[in-house]
Motif scaffolding. Structure first.
Motif, PDB file in Angstrom:
ATOM      1  N   THR A 150       0.836  -1.196   0.000  1.00 54.24           N
ATOM      2  CA  THR A 150       0.000   0.000   0.000  1.00 54.24           C
ATOM      3  C   THR A 150       0.873   1.250   0.000  1.00 54.24           C
ATOM      4  OG1 THR A 150      -1.400  -1.319   1.433  1.00 54.24           O
ATOM      5  CG2 THR A 150      -2.055   0.957   1.097  1.00 54.24           C
ATOM      6  N   VAL A 151       1.918   1.242   0.836  1.00 53.58           N
ATOM      7  CA  VAL A 151       2.819   2.394   0.904  1.00 53.58           C
ATOM      8  C   VAL A 151       3.456   2.650  -0.459  1.00 53.58           C
ATOM      9  CG1 VAL A 151       4.973   3.244   1.906  1.00 53.58           C
ATOM     10  CG2 VAL A 151       3.301   2.101   3.355  1.00 53.58           C
ATOM     11  N   MET A 152       3.773   1.574  -1.156  1.00 50.97           N
ATOM     12  CA  MET A 152       4.438   1.701  -2.448  1.00 50.97           C
ATOM     13  C   MET A 152       3.450   2.022  -3.574  1.00 50.97           C
ATOM     14  SD  MET A 152       7.654   1.368  -2.269  1.00 50.97           S
ATOM     15  CE  MET A 152       8.764   1.088  -0.922  1.00 50.97           C
ATOM     16  N   GLY A 153       2.174   2.119  -3.210  1.00 48.29           N
ATOM     17  CA  GLY A 153       1.185   2.517  -4.204  1.00 48.29           C
ATOM     18  C   GLY A 153       0.757   1.409  -5.145  1.00 48.29           C
ATOM     19  N   VAL A 154       0.921   0.137  -4.726  1.00 47.94           N
ATOM     20  CA  VAL A 154       0.433  -0.967  -5.549  1.00 47.94           C
ATOM     21  C   VAL A 154      -0.969  -1.311  -5.079  1.00 47.94           C
ATOM     22  CG1 VAL A 154       0.858  -3.316  -6.326  1.00 47.94           C
ATOM     23  CG2 VAL A 154       2.773  -1.860  -5.688  1.00 47.94           C
ATOM     24  N   LYS A 155      -1.913  -1.291  -6.011  1.00 46.28           N
ATOM     25  CA  LYS A 155      -3.288  -1.630  -5.636  1.00 46.28           C
ATOM     26  C   LYS A 155      -3.418  -3.142  -5.527  1.00 46.28           C
ATOM     27  CE  LYS A 155      -6.046   1.855  -7.746  1.00 46.28           C
ATOM     28  NZ  LYS A 155      -6.500   2.048  -9.095  1.00 46.28           N
ATOM     29  N   SER A 156      -3.731  -3.653  -4.356  1.00 48.30           N
ATOM     30  CA  SER A 156      -4.060  -5.073  -4.265  1.00 48.30           C
ATOM     31  C   SER A 156      -5.096  -5.224  -3.163  1.00 48.30           C
ATOM     32  CB  SER A 156      -2.814  -5.908  -3.976  1.00 48.30           C
ATOM     33  OG  SER A 156      -2.336  -5.635  -2.686  1.00 48.30           O
ATOM     34  N   VAL A 157      -5.819  -6.324  -3.191  1.00 45.78           N
ATOM     35  CA  VAL A 157      -6.887  -6.509  -2.215  1.00 45.78           C
ATOM     36  C   VAL A 157      -6.275  -7.055  -0.925  1.00 45.78           C
ATOM     37  CG1 VAL A 157      -9.057  -7.683  -1.744  1.00 45.78           C
ATOM     38  CG2 VAL A 157      -8.517  -6.930  -4.059  1.00 45.78           C
ATOM     39  N   TYR A 158      -6.519  -6.353   0.181  1.00 44.93           N
ATOM     40  CA  TYR A 158      -5.917  -6.730   1.449  1.00 44.93           C
ATOM     41  C   TYR A 158      -6.328  -8.141   1.866  1.00 44.93           C
ATOM     42  CZ  TYR A 158      -4.241  -6.201   6.211  1.00 44.93           C
ATOM     43  OH  TYR A 158      -3.569  -6.367   7.386  1.00 44.93           O
ATOM     44  N   ASN A 159      -5.327  -8.936   2.248  1.00 43.71           N
ATOM     45  CA  ASN A 159      -5.575 -10.304   2.711  1.00 43.71           C
ATOM     46  C   ASN A 159      -6.189 -11.229   1.668  1.00 43.71           C
ATOM     47  OD1 ASN A 159      -4.462 -10.843   5.131  1.00 43.71           O
ATOM     48  ND2 ASN A 159      -6.206 -10.173   6.344  1.00 43.71           N
ATOM     49  N   HIS A 160      -6.002 -10.883   0.408  1.00 43.32           N
ATOM     50  CA  HIS A 160      -6.468 -11.780  -0.643  1.00 43.32           C
ATOM     51  C   HIS A 160      -5.245 -12.447  -1.262  1.00 43.32           C
ATOM     52  CE1 HIS A 160      -7.880 -13.243  -4.456  1.00 43.32           C
ATOM     53  NE2 HIS A 160      -7.057 -12.434  -5.076  1.00 43.32           N
TER      54      HIS A 160
END
Ligand code: UDP
Ligand code: MG
Length: 321
Positions: A150-160
């Motif tokens: 998240t800090v690095m700005g990569v969009k991914s679904v948390y805990n997926h």
């Protein structure tokens, strides 16, 4: 709907029998409830296993009507194996669901995924809302990983992780992303379409060992960041600016000291600055090197996988006869 369940397997002989039994039972139930068509199947992708995995898959392909098998010619890693399975499966189904062979993900939410699909969602993420079964270490590293992403700005679904439903057209779109270095949980959110989530608790591995030891986990995290974000390079520039600023302050301080007449030998400050700057430079070169290395790998455009054999499930095979 026609469903293909894609299961990458690498040295999974210990869990495969159990997994097959549970998945076939699930398919029987889903079929009885009218949720899936007869032509649905479970595609086991053998990722160049060194044990009996492929023999078991071919055996279950004979015995069970739902089971299909894809044998890859060599070990290409979880992400590529999964990709191979998805690309093989999507053409003759309405949707695919990917799941790990150890069934740490709750197969009971597959029905909910199908419901979400029927509501018009092209991508349905399986999200763990409880990690108590994971060791403290795994939990800690995983959490740090998502935070860092998240800090690095990569969009991914948390805990997926990679437990998710994708419609045939979503998988087809995925095929248009040409990078070799696959990080599916970062790529899938880029596709778009309507998405939704289903929640479950992650279980412990039934048997066998995790194929993601610390070293692999770290390189996976590193790939995830450097393949999706150039923030590390930006950060280096900021560090550079900070170091220059500090050096200017130090220079002024030294000059004042010099003109006041209390010149010290200066050896220690000299050594410190040389080491410090050397460190910063090495770090910068290292990070830049990572990106150059990535470019090198991508421009080769090597195939992601090579298929050895495809065994169709009885349910599909019957159609084609
Ligand atoms: N896997 C694979 N190729 C590999 C390593 C792993 O296909 O080179 C598969 C493995 O069989 C499993 C999934 O990827 O189905 C996830 O691996 P594992 O369960 O060991 O990872 P963890 O759950 O510990 O993160
Ligand atoms: Mg696992």
């Amino acid at each position: 709907m026609k469903l293909a369940l894609v299961v990458p397997c690498y040295n999974e002989e210990e869990v495969l029998e159990d997994t097959t039994k549970q998945l076939c039972e699930l398919f029987d139930q889903l079929h009885k409830k009218g949720k899936i068509d007869e032509e649905s199947y479970i595609l086991f992708v053998n990722d160049g296993s060194k044990d009996q995995t492929w023999n078991l898959i071919s055996k279950f392909n004979e015995q069970e009507k739902w089971v299909a098998g894809l044998n890859l010619a060599a070990n290409v890693g979880h992400q590529n194996a999964l990709y191979a399975g998805l690309m093989t499966a999507y053409k003759n189904v309405d949707a695919t669901i990917s799941i790990d062979a150890d069934l740490q993900d709750d197969i009971n939410v597959i029905e909910n995924m199908i419901d979400e699909f029927n509501k018009g969602n092209d991508i349905v993420y399986g999200v763990r809302n409880d990690r108590t079964s994971d060791s403290f270490f795994k939990r800690f590293t995983a959490q740090s990983f998502y935070k860092l992403m998240t800090v690095m700005g990569v969009k991914s679904v948390y805990n997926h992780a990679d437990f998710r439903l994708m419609s045939a057209r979503a998988v087809e779109q995925l095929g248009n992303y040409k990078e070799r270095n696959l990080f599916l949980r970062g790529m899938v959110p880029l596709i778009g379409y309507n998405t939704s989530c289903v929640y479950y608790a992650r279980k412990e591995r039934m048997a066998g060992e995790s194929k993601y030891p610390l070293k692999k986990m770290l390189s996976f995290a590193f790939d995830g960041i450097t393949s999706f974000s150039v923030k590390p390079i930006t950060m280096i520039s900021w560090i550079g600016i900070l170091v220059v600023f500090i050096s200017i302050c130090a220079m002024i301080y030294t000059l004042i000291g010099h003109f006041l007449g209390n010149t010290v030998s200066g050896w220690s400050s000299l050594m410190i600055s040389i080491w410090f700057l050397g460190g910063v430079q090495l770090l910068s070169i290292g990070v830049i090197g990572q990106y150059i290395g990535k470019t090198y790998v991508e421009v080769k455009e090597r195939p992601r996988y090579n298929i050895d054999v495809l065994l169709e499930s009885k349910s599909v095979g019957k159609e084609n006869d």
